[in-house]
Design a protein around this motif. Structure first.
Motif, PDB file in Angstrom:
ATOM      1  N   GLU A 280      25.448  -5.513  -4.745  1.00 23.92           N
ATOM      2  CA  GLU A 280      24.109  -4.986  -4.960  1.00 23.92           C
ATOM      3  C   GLU A 280      23.173  -5.502  -3.859  1.00 23.92           C
ATOM      4  O   GLU A 280      22.462  -4.723  -3.221  1.00 23.92           O
ATOM      5  CB  GLU A 280      23.633  -5.467  -6.347  1.00 23.92           C
ATOM      6  N   VAL A 281      23.217  -6.805  -3.622  1.00 29.13           N
ATOM      7  CA  VAL A 281      22.366  -7.409  -2.596  1.00 29.13           C
ATOM      8  C   VAL A 281      22.759  -6.878  -1.218  1.00 29.13           C
ATOM      9  O   VAL A 281      21.916  -6.538  -0.396  1.00 29.13           O
ATOM     10  CB  VAL A 281      22.472  -8.953  -2.621  1.00 29.13           C
ATOM     11  N   ALA A 282      24.095  -6.765  -0.978  1.00 32.73           N
ATOM     12  CA  ALA A 282      24.591  -6.382   0.343  1.00 32.73           C
ATOM     13  C   ALA A 282      24.174  -4.964   0.726  1.00 32.73           C
ATOM     14  O   ALA A 282      24.157  -4.605   1.896  1.00 32.73           O
ATOM     15  CB  ALA A 282      26.111  -6.506   0.397  1.00 32.73           C
ATOM     16  N   ARG A 283      23.830  -4.169  -0.271  1.00 32.42           N
ATOM     17  CA  ARG A 283      23.350  -2.818   0.046  1.00 32.42           C
ATOM     18  C   ARG A 283      22.055  -2.861   0.848  1.00 32.42           C
ATOM     19  O   ARG A 283      21.708  -1.904   1.520  1.00 32.42           O
ATOM     20  CB  ARG A 283      23.156  -2.006  -1.233  1.00 32.42           C
ATOM     21  N   GLY A 284      21.352  -4.025   0.756  1.00 31.24           N
ATOM     22  CA  GLY A 284      20.112  -4.174   1.508  1.00 31.24           C
ATOM     23  C   GLY A 284      20.314  -4.635   2.941  1.00 31.24           C
ATOM     24  O   GLY A 284      19.356  -4.708   3.716  1.00 31.24           O
ATOM     25  N   CYS A 285      21.557  -4.964   3.328  1.00 35.29           N
ATOM     26  CA  CYS A 285      21.823  -5.401   4.698  1.00 35.29           C
ATOM     27  C   CYS A 285      21.579  -4.238   5.661  1.00 35.29           C
ATOM     28  O   CYS A 285      21.838  -3.090   5.321  1.00 35.29           O
ATOM     29  CB  CYS A 285      23.269  -5.879   4.860  1.00 35.29           C
ATOM     30  N   ARG A 286      21.130  -4.585   6.845  1.00 34.93           N
ATOM     31  CA  ARG A 286      20.822  -3.519   7.804  1.00 34.93           C
ATOM     32  C   ARG A 286      22.085  -2.758   8.200  1.00 34.93           C
ATOM     33  O   ARG A 286      22.090  -1.550   8.349  1.00 34.93           O
ATOM     34  CB  ARG A 286      20.168  -4.108   9.057  1.00 34.93           C
ATOM     35  N   PHE A 287      23.184  -3.501   8.372  1.00 36.51           N
ATOM     36  CA  PHE A 287      24.428  -2.851   8.781  1.00 36.51           C
ATOM     37  C   PHE A 287      25.351  -2.673   7.587  1.00 36.51           C
ATOM     38  O   PHE A 287      25.549  -3.600   6.809  1.00 36.51           O
ATOM     39  CB  PHE A 287      25.130  -3.677   9.865  1.00 36.51           C
ATOM     40  N   ARG A 293      27.355 -12.985   8.319  1.00 40.49           N
ATOM     41  CA  ARG A 293      27.576 -14.172   9.139  1.00 40.49           C
ATOM     42  C   ARG A 293      26.600 -14.140  10.299  1.00 40.49           C
ATOM     43  O   ARG A 293      26.990 -14.008  11.447  1.00 40.49           O
ATOM     44  CB  ARG A 293      29.003 -14.195   9.693  1.00 40.49           C
ATOM     45  N   GLY A 294      25.326 -14.163   9.969  1.00 40.22           N
ATOM     46  CA  GLY A 294      24.327 -14.252  11.021  1.00 40.22           C
ATOM     47  C   GLY A 294      23.916 -12.928  11.640  1.00 40.22           C
ATOM     48  O   GLY A 294      23.213 -12.910  12.648  1.00 40.22           O
ATOM     49  N   GLU A 295      24.356 -11.809  11.076  1.00 40.21           N
ATOM     50  CA  GLU A 295      23.910 -10.518  11.593  1.00 40.21           C
ATOM     51  C   GLU A 295      22.403 -10.356  11.328  1.00 40.21           C
ATOM     52  O   GLU A 295      21.902 -10.842  10.329  1.00 40.21           O
ATOM     53  CB  GLU A 295      24.631  -9.360  10.887  1.00 40.21           C
ATOM     54  N   PRO A 296      21.702  -9.656  12.221  1.00 38.66           N
ATOM     55  CA  PRO A 296      20.275  -9.415  11.958  1.00 38.66           C
ATOM     56  C   PRO A 296      20.093  -8.530  10.727  1.00 38.66           C
ATOM     57  O   PRO A 296      20.903  -7.654  10.474  1.00 38.66           O
ATOM     58  CB  PRO A 296      19.792  -8.694  13.227  1.00 38.66           C
ATOM     59  N   GLY A 297      19.047  -8.823   9.972  1.00 41.92           N
ATOM     60  CA  GLY A 297      18.722  -7.993   8.799  1.00 41.92           C
ATOM     61  C   GLY A 297      19.697  -8.168   7.667  1.00 41.92           C
ATOM     62  O   GLY A 297      19.881  -7.258   6.858  1.00 41.92           O
ATOM     63  N   CYS A 298      20.342  -9.344   7.555  1.00 43.68           N
ATOM     64  CA  CYS A 298      21.317  -9.563   6.485  1.00 43.68           C
ATOM     65  C   CYS A 298      20.601  -9.945   5.189  1.00 43.68           C
ATOM     66  O   CYS A 298      19.977 -11.008   5.090  1.00 43.68           O
ATOM     67  CB  CYS A 298      22.303 -10.648   6.889  1.00 43.68           C
ATOM     68  N   ALA A 299      20.707  -9.090   4.204  1.00 41.79           N
ATOM     69  CA  ALA A 299      20.018  -9.314   2.932  1.00 41.79           C
ATOM     70  C   ALA A 299      20.701 -10.405   2.110  1.00 41.79           C
ATOM     71  O   ALA A 299      20.054 -11.101   1.324  1.00 41.79           O
ATOM     72  CB  ALA A 299      19.981  -8.013   2.134  1.00 41.79           C
ATOM     73  N   VAL A 300      22.017 -10.559   2.312  1.00 38.36           N
ATOM     74  CA  VAL A 300      22.756 -11.566   1.544  1.00 38.36           C
ATOM     75  C   VAL A 300      22.310 -12.968   1.951  1.00 38.36           C
ATOM     76  O   VAL A 300      22.009 -13.822   1.102  1.00 38.36           O
ATOM     77  CB  VAL A 300      24.273 -11.377   1.737  1.00 38.36           C
ATOM     78  N   ARG A 302      19.568 -13.751   3.333  1.00 37.43           N
ATOM     79  CA  ARG A 302      18.172 -13.924   2.919  1.00 37.43           C
ATOM     80  C   ARG A 302      18.135 -14.342   1.446  1.00 37.43           C
ATOM     81  O   ARG A 302      17.436 -15.287   1.076  1.00 37.43           O
ATOM     82  CB  ARG A 302      17.388 -12.626   3.120  1.00 37.43           C
ATOM     83  N   ALA A 303      18.929 -13.650   0.612  1.00 39.38           N
ATOM     84  CA  ALA A 303      18.938 -13.944  -0.826  1.00 39.38           C
ATOM     85  C   ALA A 303      19.422 -15.374  -1.091  1.00 39.38           C
ATOM     86  O   ALA A 303      18.904 -16.058  -1.971  1.00 39.38           O
ATOM     87  CB  ALA A 303      19.814 -12.942  -1.557  1.00 39.38           C
ATOM     88  N   ILE A 304      20.402 -15.809  -0.299  1.00 42.68           N
ATOM     89  CA  ILE A 304      20.894 -17.185  -0.463  1.00 42.68           C
ATOM     90  C   ILE A 304      19.796 -18.178  -0.072  1.00 42.68           C
ATOM     91  O   ILE A 304      19.543 -19.150  -0.786  1.00 42.68           O
ATOM     92  CB  ILE A 304      22.181 -17.403   0.370  1.00 42.68           C
ATOM     93  N   ALA A 305      19.115 -17.901   1.043  1.00 46.21           N
ATOM     94  CA  ALA A 305      18.031 -18.771   1.498  1.00 46.21           C
ATOM     95  C   ALA A 305      16.911 -18.833   0.464  1.00 46.21           C
ATOM     96  O   ALA A 305      16.329 -19.888   0.217  1.00 46.21           O
ATOM     97  CB  ALA A 305      17.502 -18.268   2.841  1.00 46.21           C
ATOM     98  N   GLU A 306      16.648 -17.698  -0.165  1.00 45.55           N
ATOM     99  CA  GLU A 306      15.559 -17.649  -1.151  1.00 45.55           C
ATOM    100  C   GLU A 306      15.991 -18.219  -2.502  1.00 45.55           C
ATOM    101  O   GLU A 306      15.180 -18.375  -3.404  1.00 45.55           O
ATOM    102  CB  GLU A 306      15.106 -16.192  -1.362  1.00 45.55           C
ATOM    103  N   GLY A 307      17.299 -18.465  -2.653  1.00 42.89           N
ATOM    104  CA  GLY A 307      17.796 -19.055  -3.893  1.00 42.89           C
ATOM    105  C   GLY A 307      18.085 -18.039  -4.984  1.00 42.89           C
ATOM    106  O   GLY A 307      18.379 -18.409  -6.115  1.00 42.89           O
ATOM    107  N   SER A 308      18.039 -16.733  -4.663  1.00 44.06           N
ATOM    108  CA  SER A 308      18.294 -15.743  -5.707  1.00 44.06           C
ATOM    109  C   SER A 308      19.776 -15.379  -5.816  1.00 44.06           C
ATOM    110  O   SER A 308      20.198 -14.716  -6.754  1.00 44.06           O
ATOM    111  CB  SER A 308      17.450 -14.479  -5.472  1.00 44.06           C
TER     112      SER A 308
END
Ligand code: GDP
Ligand code: ZN
Length: 357
Positions: A280-287, A293-300, A302-308
């Protein structure tokens, strides 16, 4: 070759007449590899290519011939070759969506009468998996049959009966057969179900005994996949194996590399279901093919960094994925080769990516 043995009947005959391809004869596609085909007709087996016009007019891959298709071919007897000019309308189609391309379906086999969903009696029954295969079978238009393999390994007759009952619950009205390629028990009923002129595929997880069953059906008199290297019209060498297998007692079994890919599909979708949150989260990734693994616009990430999203979810997904790939590579020499190719390609891409300038 008697066409009726191959599944030809009055209704295909009508389609063939209606196609009005003058000077052509009917044949059935027995193998496909890189756009090159083998077809079987009354006069024998030919290497065949598609007519240029047909390739041009095809709206998608689904319009091109697949193993099991009845086609009209123009023979070139002197060369032992033929040109496929038409694909006759398909009665049933076993198809799989091509990963990443929503609308395009990969035709795995055409004109099937039966789809055997194979599950082994020495393993715990996986009802979700059987449901998925049954759904695929129903969608094809062919009749599903559940085949309980390795009957010799069922701990007791009562165990086998219990499995049979749970399948009746999953798929009311679907015929259930039990067989053992090892002892031969139940093989006659299987042969009978296949019958003269009927076409079947065996689907199911890796290791449930599909190849062993096919070999047992073939017996000593059968004609099995002689892999043949041949040059096509342009002199390229290609390898095509017979993927349409004629059984000695009548009946046709289709066994293509695509059938094996179905196992990957099964594993993939199982994995996706177990990790719906991550998906579900990965659907928000740019690619689309983001590996997080460090791709730009990675929603996963971001979600880990935000703690969600707990980082362990990504970690265990990676582990499972790696494990699946390992299992697949080990189970199948073809997958092994492909895996090597994939790694080589990735390495090349990496090098290219890091080249300065
Ligand atoms: P596939 O991946 O579905 O094609 O499975 P295989 O045909 O390669 O079989 C997997 C393993 O199960 C092999 O080691 C076979 O020898 C074994 N096997 C297949 N059929 C039977 C059977 O009827 N009884 C027993 N005991 N073992 C079987
Ligand atoms: Zn990502």
């Amino acid at each position: 070759m008697d066409l009726a043995e191959l599944g030809w009947d009055a209704s295909f005959e009508r389609s063939f007449r209606a196609a009005g391809a003058e000077g052509s004869v009917p044949a059935r596609v027995s193998a496909e590899s890189q756009g090159l085909f083998r077809v079987m007709g009354k006069a024998g087996e030919w290497l065949a290519a598609i007519a240029g016009r047909m390739r041009f007019e095809a709206a998608g891959r689904g319009d091109l011939p697949a193993v099991g298709d009845w086609v009209a071919v123009a023979p070139r007897p002197a060369e032992g070759r033929a040109t496929i000019v038409r694909v006759l309308p398909r009665r049933t189609v076993l198809a799989r969506k091509v990963a990443g391309r929503a609308v395009e379906a990969q035709v795995l086999a055409a004109n099937l009468d039966l789809v055997f969903v194979v599950t082994s009696l020495n393993q715990e029954l996986n009802p979700r998996r059987i449901e998925r295969y049954l759904a695929l079978a129903w969608e094809s238009g062919a009749q599903p049959v559940v085949l309980l393999s390795k009957a010799d390994l069922a701990a007791t007759a009562a165990d086998a009966e219990a499995v049979r009952e749970s399948i009746d619950g999953l798929a009311p009205g679907v015929r259930v057969l039990a067989a053992s390629a090892a002892t031969g028990a139940g093989m006659d009923a299987l042969r009978e179900a296949l019958g003269r002129g009927r076409t079947a595929v065996l689907v199911g997880s890796s290791g449930v005994g599909k190849s062993t069953l096919i070999n047992a059906l073939l017996g000593d008199g059968g004609l099995r996949v002689g892999t043949v290297r041949e040059a096509d019209d342009r002199g390229r060498h290609t390898t095509t194996a017979r993927q349409l297998i004629l059984l000695p007692g009548g009946g046709v079994v289709i066994d293509t590399p695509g059938m094996r890919e179905l196992q990957l599909w099964e594993a993939d979708s199982g994995l996706a279901r177990a990790f719906e949150d991550l998906d579900e989260v990965a659907r928000g990734c740019r690619f689309r093919d983001c590996r997080h693994r460090g791709e730009p616009g990675c929603a996963v990430e971001r979600a880990i960094a935000e703690g969600s999203l707990p980082p362990e979810r990504l970690e265990s997904h990676r582990k499972l994925e790696a494990e699946l790939r390992y299992l697949e590579a080990r189970a199948d020499p073809r997958a092994q080769r492909e895996e090597k190719e994939r790694v080589k390609r990735l390495c090349k891409e990496q090098k290219r990516g890091y080249r300065p300038g």
